[in-house]
Motif scaffolding. Structure first.
Motif, short mmCIF file in Angstrom:
data_model
loop_
_atom_site.label_atom_id
_atom_site.label_comp_id
_atom_site.label_asym_id
_atom_site.label_seq_id
_atom_site.Cartn_x
_atom_site.Cartn_y
_atom_site.Cartn_z
N CYS A 218 -3.51 -6.67 8.26
CA CYS A 218 -2.91 -6.09 7.06
C CYS A 218 -1.94 -4.96 7.42
O CYS A 218 -0.97 -4.72 6.71
CB CYS A 218 -3.97 -5.63 6.07
SG CYS A 218 -5.08 -4.36 6.70
N TRP B 281 1.78 -4.78 6.05
CA TRP B 281 2.21 -3.60 5.30
C TRP B 281 3.55 -3.07 5.84
O TRP B 281 4.47 -2.79 5.07
CB TRP B 281 1.14 -2.52 5.35
CG TRP B 281 1.54 -1.26 4.65
CD1 TRP B 281 1.94 -0.09 5.21
CD2 TRP B 281 1.58 -1.05 3.24
NE1 TRP B 281 2.24 0.83 4.24
CE2 TRP B 281 2.02 0.26 3.01
CE3 TRP B 281 1.28 -1.87 2.13
CZ2 TRP B 281 2.18 0.79 1.74
CZ3 TRP B 281 1.45 -1.33 0.87
CH2 TRP B 281 1.89 -0.02 0.68
N GLY C 191 6.32 -5.74 5.29
CA GLY C 191 6.61 -5.79 3.86
C GLY C 191 7.44 -4.60 3.40
O GLY C 191 8.37 -4.74 2.61
N ASN C 192 7.12 -3.42 3.91
CA ASN C 192 7.89 -2.23 3.54
C ASN C 192 9.27 -2.21 4.17
O ASN C 192 10.22 -1.73 3.55
CB ASN C 192 7.10 -0.96 3.86
CG ASN C 192 6.11 -0.66 2.76
OD1 ASN C 192 6.49 -0.25 1.68
ND2 ASN C 192 4.83 -0.91 3.03
N HIS D 291 6.27 -11.52 -0.14
CA HIS D 291 4.88 -11.96 -0.11
C HIS D 291 4.50 -12.27 1.34
O HIS D 291 5.21 -13.02 2.01
CB HIS D 291 4.70 -13.22 -0.97
CG HIS D 291 3.33 -13.78 -0.93
ND1 HIS D 291 2.34 -13.37 -1.78
CD2 HIS D 291 2.77 -14.71 -0.12
CE1 HIS D 291 1.22 -14.03 -1.51
NE2 HIS D 291 1.46 -14.85 -0.51
N PHE E 228 0.30 -8.59 1.50
CA PHE E 228 1.37 -7.78 0.91
C PHE E 228 2.05 -8.63 -0.16
O PHE E 228 2.37 -9.79 0.07
CB PHE E 228 2.40 -7.39 1.98
CG PHE E 228 3.44 -6.42 1.49
CD1 PHE E 228 3.28 -5.06 1.69
CD2 PHE E 228 4.57 -6.86 0.84
CE1 PHE E 228 4.24 -4.16 1.24
CE2 PHE E 228 5.53 -5.97 0.37
CZ PHE E 228 5.37 -4.61 0.58
N HIS E 229 2.29 -8.02 -1.32
CA HIS E 229 2.99 -8.73 -2.39
C HIS E 229 3.63 -7.67 -3.29
O HIS E 229 2.92 -6.87 -3.89
CB HIS E 229 2.03 -9.60 -3.20
CG HIS E 229 2.72 -10.47 -4.20
ND1 HIS E 229 3.12 -11.75 -3.89
CD2 HIS E 229 3.10 -10.25 -5.47
CE1 HIS E 229 3.72 -12.28 -4.95
NE2 HIS E 229 3.71 -11.39 -5.92
#
Length: 180
Positions: free
Chosen positions: A29, A33, A36-37, A53, A63-64
């Motif tokens: 995760c 994270w 995704g950021n 996503h 992440f979404h």
């Protein structure tokens, strides 16, 4: 920023090599994270609404998030279709698009997708496989939906490249601790 992305190749050999060059030692995760950021910040900077996503094959979402307001609910359907394609065929959706020259009908016919399956898969770029060293097959998918396929693919590739640069030489605090 999105205008400055180079057009992705359509060479299946080069795309396959690109996908495998992003093989992770492990994927958690924390990875999702950060990636995704990176994606969200890049898309916000470019004033580009999209949905990001990242999930595992087990359907666990890591992440979404939308990059910014302006996404229609239908975009979630595109997320699901891109993710399903990556997990079934083990390649980016841009790879699949390139394989069929962007012809969705040829893609559907080649794989004999019936009416129910036609709505489950797509060869529109923006879905990307997550590989982990020592694990056979895809372990997850990174998806950007809401942009043109070539742009979505380019944004994901750039984000993973940026992530690799950030992580180069980084040691997790847990790994740095010594057990006494």
């Amino acid at each position: 920023m999105l205008d400055s992305l180079p057009s992705p190749t359509r060479s299946l050999h080069d795309l396959g090599r690109e996908e495998r060059s992003f093989t992770f030692a492990h994927f958690t995760c924390e990875h999702a994270w950060v990636i995704g950021n990176i994606l969200r910040n890049a898309l916000r900077t470019a004033d580009a609404p999209a949905i990001i996503h990242i999930s595992l094959t087990s359907e666990q979402t890591l992440f979404h998030a939308p990059s910014m307001p302006g996404m229609m609910p239908d975009t979630e359907t595109w997320v699901a279709r891109k993710r399903a394609t990556v997990l079934r065929w083990g390649h980016s959706t841009w790879y699949m698009s390139s394989k069929f020259g962007g012809d969705e009908r040829a893609f559907v016919e080649y794989y004999g997708l019936g009416n129910g399956d036609r709505a489950r898969y797509t060869c529109e770029g923006g879905g990307y496989p997550v590989f982990v060293k020592g694990v056979e097959g895809v372990v997850g998918a990174i998806v950007v939906a809401g942009l043109e396929g070539d742009v979505a693919h380019g944004v994901v590739v750039k984000a993973v490249e940026e992530y690799k640069e950030l992580r180069d030489g980084y040691k997790s605090p847990k790994r740095a601790m010594t057990v006494k």
